[in-house]
Scaffold this motif. Structure first.
Motif, PDB file in Angstrom:
ATOM      1  N   HIS A  29       0.831  -1.202   0.000  1.00  0.00           N
ATOM      2  CA  HIS A  29       0.000   0.000   0.000  1.00  0.00           C
ATOM      3  C   HIS A  29       0.865   1.251   0.000  1.00  0.00           C
ATOM      4  O   HIS A  29       0.584   2.211  -0.720  1.00  0.00           O
ATOM      5  CB  HIS A  29      -0.954  -0.002   1.196  1.00  0.00           C
ATOM      6  N   GLY A  30       1.920   1.248   0.783  1.00  0.00           N
ATOM      7  CA  GLY A  30       2.806   2.408   0.844  1.00  0.00           C
ATOM      8  C   GLY A  30       3.352   2.791  -0.512  1.00  0.00           C
ATOM      9  O   GLY A  30       3.454   3.973  -0.841  1.00  0.00           O
ATOM     10  N   PHE A  31       3.717   1.791  -1.312  1.00  0.00           N
ATOM     11  CA  PHE A  31       4.222   2.096  -2.647  1.00  0.00           C
ATOM     12  C   PHE A  31       3.086   2.516  -3.573  1.00  0.00           C
ATOM     13  O   PHE A  31       3.182   3.533  -4.265  1.00  0.00           O
ATOM     14  CB  PHE A  31       4.962   0.897  -3.256  1.00  0.00           C
ATOM     15  N   LEU A  32       2.024   1.729  -3.601  1.00  0.00           N
ATOM     16  CA  LEU A  32       0.946   1.982  -4.562  1.00  0.00           C
ATOM     17  C   LEU A  32       0.275   3.333  -4.349  1.00  0.00           C
ATOM     18  O   LEU A  32      -0.102   3.991  -5.319  1.00  0.00           O
ATOM     19  CB  LEU A  32      -0.098   0.864  -4.522  1.00  0.00           C
ATOM     20  N   THR A  33       0.117   3.757  -3.119  1.00  0.00           N
ATOM     21  CA  THR A  33      -0.574   5.017  -2.852  1.00  0.00           C
ATOM     22  C   THR A  33       0.201   6.223  -3.389  1.00  0.00           C
ATOM     23  O   THR A  33      -0.366   7.290  -3.577  1.00  0.00           O
ATOM     24  CB  THR A  33      -0.899   5.177  -1.358  1.00  0.00           C
ATOM     25  N   GLU A  34       1.499   6.036  -3.668  1.00  0.00           N
ATOM     26  CA  GLU A  34       2.327   7.103  -4.233  1.00  0.00           C
ATOM     27  C   GLU A  34       2.611   6.913  -5.718  1.00  0.00           C
ATOM     28  O   GLU A  34       3.240   7.757  -6.337  1.00  0.00           O
ATOM     29  CB  GLU A  34       3.652   7.199  -3.468  1.00  0.00           C
ATOM     30  N   ALA A  40      -3.195   7.612  -4.034  1.00  0.00           N
ATOM     31  CA  ALA A  40      -4.171   7.738  -2.944  1.00  0.00           C
ATOM     32  C   ALA A  40      -5.132   6.557  -2.827  1.00  0.00           C
ATOM     33  O   ALA A  40      -6.200   6.680  -2.231  1.00  0.00           O
ATOM     34  CB  ALA A  40      -4.955   9.048  -3.062  1.00  0.00           C
ATOM     35  N   ILE A  41      -4.747   5.398  -3.339  1.00  0.00           N
ATOM     36  CA  ILE A  41      -5.625   4.228  -3.227  1.00  0.00           C
ATOM     37  C   ILE A  41      -5.742   3.822  -1.754  1.00  0.00           C
ATOM     38  O   ILE A  41      -4.741   3.726  -1.043  1.00  0.00           O
ATOM     39  CB  ILE A  41      -5.100   3.058  -4.098  1.00  0.00           C
ATOM     40  N   PRO A  42      -6.956   3.607  -1.269  1.00  0.00           N
ATOM     41  CA  PRO A  42      -7.127   3.192   0.130  1.00  0.00           C
ATOM     42  C   PRO A  42      -6.570   1.779   0.377  1.00  0.00           C
ATOM     43  O   PRO A  42      -6.600   0.920  -0.499  1.00  0.00           O
ATOM     44  CB  PRO A  42      -8.641   3.206   0.323  1.00  0.00           C
ATOM     45  N   ILE A  45      -8.879  -1.149  -0.383  1.00  0.00           N
ATOM     46  CA  ILE A  45      -9.000  -1.491  -1.805  1.00  0.00           C
ATOM     47  C   ILE A  45      -7.816  -2.359  -2.229  1.00  0.00           C
ATOM     48  O   ILE A  45      -7.975  -3.344  -2.949  1.00  0.00           O
ATOM     49  CB  ILE A  45      -9.089  -0.216  -2.674  1.00  0.00           C
ATOM     50  N   VAL A  46      -6.620  -2.015  -1.773  1.00  0.00           N
ATOM     51  CA  VAL A  46      -5.434  -2.823  -2.078  1.00  0.00           C
ATOM     52  C   VAL A  46      -5.618  -4.233  -1.508  1.00  0.00           C
ATOM     53  O   VAL A  46      -5.349  -5.228  -2.193  1.00  0.00           O
ATOM     54  CB  VAL A  46      -4.145  -2.169  -1.530  1.00  0.00           C
ATOM     55  N   ALA A  47      -6.090  -4.330  -0.285  1.00  0.00           N
ATOM     56  CA  ALA A  47      -6.299  -5.635   0.349  1.00  0.00           C
ATOM     57  C   ALA A  47      -7.306  -6.470  -0.436  1.00  0.00           C
ATOM     58  O   ALA A  47      -7.096  -7.671  -0.658  1.00  0.00           O
ATOM     59  CB  ALA A  47      -6.763  -5.456   1.789  1.00  0.00           C
TER      60      ALA A  47
END
Length: 153
Positions: A29-34, A40-42, A45-47
């Protein structure tokens, strides 16, 4: 669920595995949100995306440092997405190792179509047979890049 190949360790001590139990949601999540493709993907949603996909991770000293996700029916189609290697681990062939392992996965060998979208990694994916769409006019999309903007993180 179809069986996955056993985990592999390379000469530099990196571990590659398709085992979802090893995935580190915080790191992913830390990578994808940036990233440019899922800003900004929650985390929820990633889970959920991970839950409904085939995933592969690469680990070094207990930390997940690379990831890829496949949306697939295991029969005819796969969409490769959310591929990353953390910057400090790039340049060591890890993305190639990950793609080679994905493309050689026994459950995916007979797929008719593979797809992905990339803004900057064409050279990597072309090594595995990916080419630009031959008839892009046949493909359509609904693209809502701002869909996560107002969701709780």
């Amino acid at each position: 669920m179809l069986p996955h190949p056993p985990p592999e360790t390379n000469a530099q001590g990196y571990l590659l595995s398709f085992d979802k139990d090893l995935l580190q949601l915080e790191n992913i999540h830390g990578f994808l949100t940036e990233s440019y493709w899922s800003k900004a993907i929650p985390k929820s949603i990633v889970a959920q995306a991970i839950e409904h996909s085939m995933c592969v991770g690469i680990y070094h000293e207990g930390q997940q440092i690379a990831f890829a996700r496949l949306i697939t029916d295991y029969t005819t189609f796969a969409y490769v997405c959310d591929v990353f290697v953390l910057e400090q681990h790039r340049g060591q062939g890890l993305s190639k190792w990950m793609m080679k392992s994905i493309m050689a996965h026994p459950a995916l060998l007979r797929l008719r179509r593979w797809m992905l979208a990339t803004a900057d990694a064409h050279e990597l994916y072309s090594q595995f047979g990916f080419t630009p769409l031959t008839k892009p006019e046949m493909f359509m999309q609904v693209h809502r890049p701002e869909v996560y903007k107002d969701l709780p993180q």
